[in-house]
Design a protein around this motif. Structure first.
Motif, short mmCIF file in Angstrom:
data_model
loop_
_atom_site.label_atom_id
_atom_site.label_comp_id
_atom_site.label_asym_id
_atom_site.label_seq_id
_atom_site.Cartn_x
_atom_site.Cartn_y
_atom_site.Cartn_z
N TYR A 57 0.84 -1.20 0.00
CA TYR A 57 0.00 0.00 0.00
C TYR A 57 0.88 1.25 0.00
N HIS A 58 0.47 2.26 -0.75
CA HIS A 58 1.31 3.43 -0.97
C HIS A 58 1.31 4.42 0.19
N ARG A 59 0.34 4.37 1.08
CA ARG A 59 0.32 5.27 2.23
C ARG A 59 0.98 4.61 3.44
N ASP A 60 1.46 5.45 4.35
CA ASP A 60 2.14 4.94 5.54
C ASP A 60 1.12 4.66 6.63
N VAL A 199 -6.84 13.10 3.66
CA VAL A 199 -7.48 14.05 2.75
C VAL A 199 -6.45 15.06 2.26
N ASN A 200 -6.42 15.23 0.94
CA ASN A 200 -5.53 16.18 0.27
C ASN A 200 -4.06 15.81 0.32
N ASP A 201 -3.76 14.55 0.63
CA ASP A 201 -2.35 14.14 0.50
C ASP A 201 -2.06 13.87 -0.98
N GLN A 202 -0.86 13.42 -1.28
CA GLN A 202 -0.44 13.28 -2.68
C GLN A 202 -1.22 12.21 -3.44
#
Length: 228
Positions: A57-60, A199-202
């Motif tokens: 998954y691309h998010r931490d 919300v509004n991350d890359q």
């Protein structure tokens, strides 16, 4: 004792090498971890593997789980036999497929003639379980083979487990501890600080935004209705 997070608990158990004990009355002369491993088995109801960093998954979202996976054996082709808590956990503890153990729904009980592998573990093991999902009622058979079986909500669950580990640390016997969390399960009401964490991350895509406010939908249980 202060409350600590589930992430801290995972880090604690990893740092201590899973050394601890969950009960009294252990046989003398058996050094904890000397011949057999201590085991902490953690299950997380409805957690999606594809939203963990260790599975790409691309998010931490899972730094501590990822760190643990980095120095462990990570299974990438592991599938449940049925997407229901009761039947799937019955399969885990019996090693049988659904058609063999007969628990086809969450409200069903184990057949008393079918053993849990907990009943077959060496006698020097102290075996405890703390579960947050009341589907896993001991009266249905899920407490089979356990010395201690308790129900707690997720925050109390972690605290109780740490208290047991602290209280019986380095006692002279081995342990198996099962912790079953319910956090990701519906109704989807995370703590306020997590409502818009991404919300509004890359990676944010406004066209796919779904609110997390629960709205009852006729014909759905409270655990499957999701407002948009």
């Amino acid at each position: 004792m202060k409350m600590i997070s589930r992430r801290d608990f995972i880090r604690l158990t990893t740092a201590t090498g899973l050394a601890g004990i969950l009960g009294s009355g252990c046989a003398p002369g058996i050094a904890s971890g000397q011949d057999k491993p201590n085991i902490i088995f953690i299950t997380i109801d409805t957690l999606r593997a594809d939203h963990l960093g260790c599975y790409g998954y691309h998010r931490d979202t899972s730094p501590n789980m990822d760190a643990l996976a980095g120095k462990s054996i990570l299974f990438k082709n592991f599938f449940t036999v049925v997407p229901k808590t009761g039947p799937s956990m019955t399969t885990f503890f019996t090693g049988m497929y659904l058609q063999n153990h007969g628990v086809a729904g969450n409200q069903m009980k184990w057949n008393p003639s079918i053993q849990s592998f907990m009943e077959l573990m060496p006698k020097e093991y102290k075996k405890a379980a703390i579960v947050a999902n009341t589907i896993l009622l001991g009266s249905k058979g899920y407490n089979r083979g356990f010395d201690i079986y308790a129900y707690k909500d997720d925050e109390e669950l972690t605290l109780k487990a740490i208290q047991w580990l602290d209280t019986f640390f380095n006692r002279a016997c081995n342990f198996f501890l099962w912790l079953h969390y319910l956090d990701p399960h519906g109704p989807y009401k995370p703590p306020a600080e997590f409502h818009e964490i991404f919300v509004n991350d890359q990676y944010y895509d406004a066209s796919r935004k779904v609110t997390l406010d629960y709205t009852p939908i006729k014909g759905y249980s409270k655990n499957t209705g999701l407002g948009v």
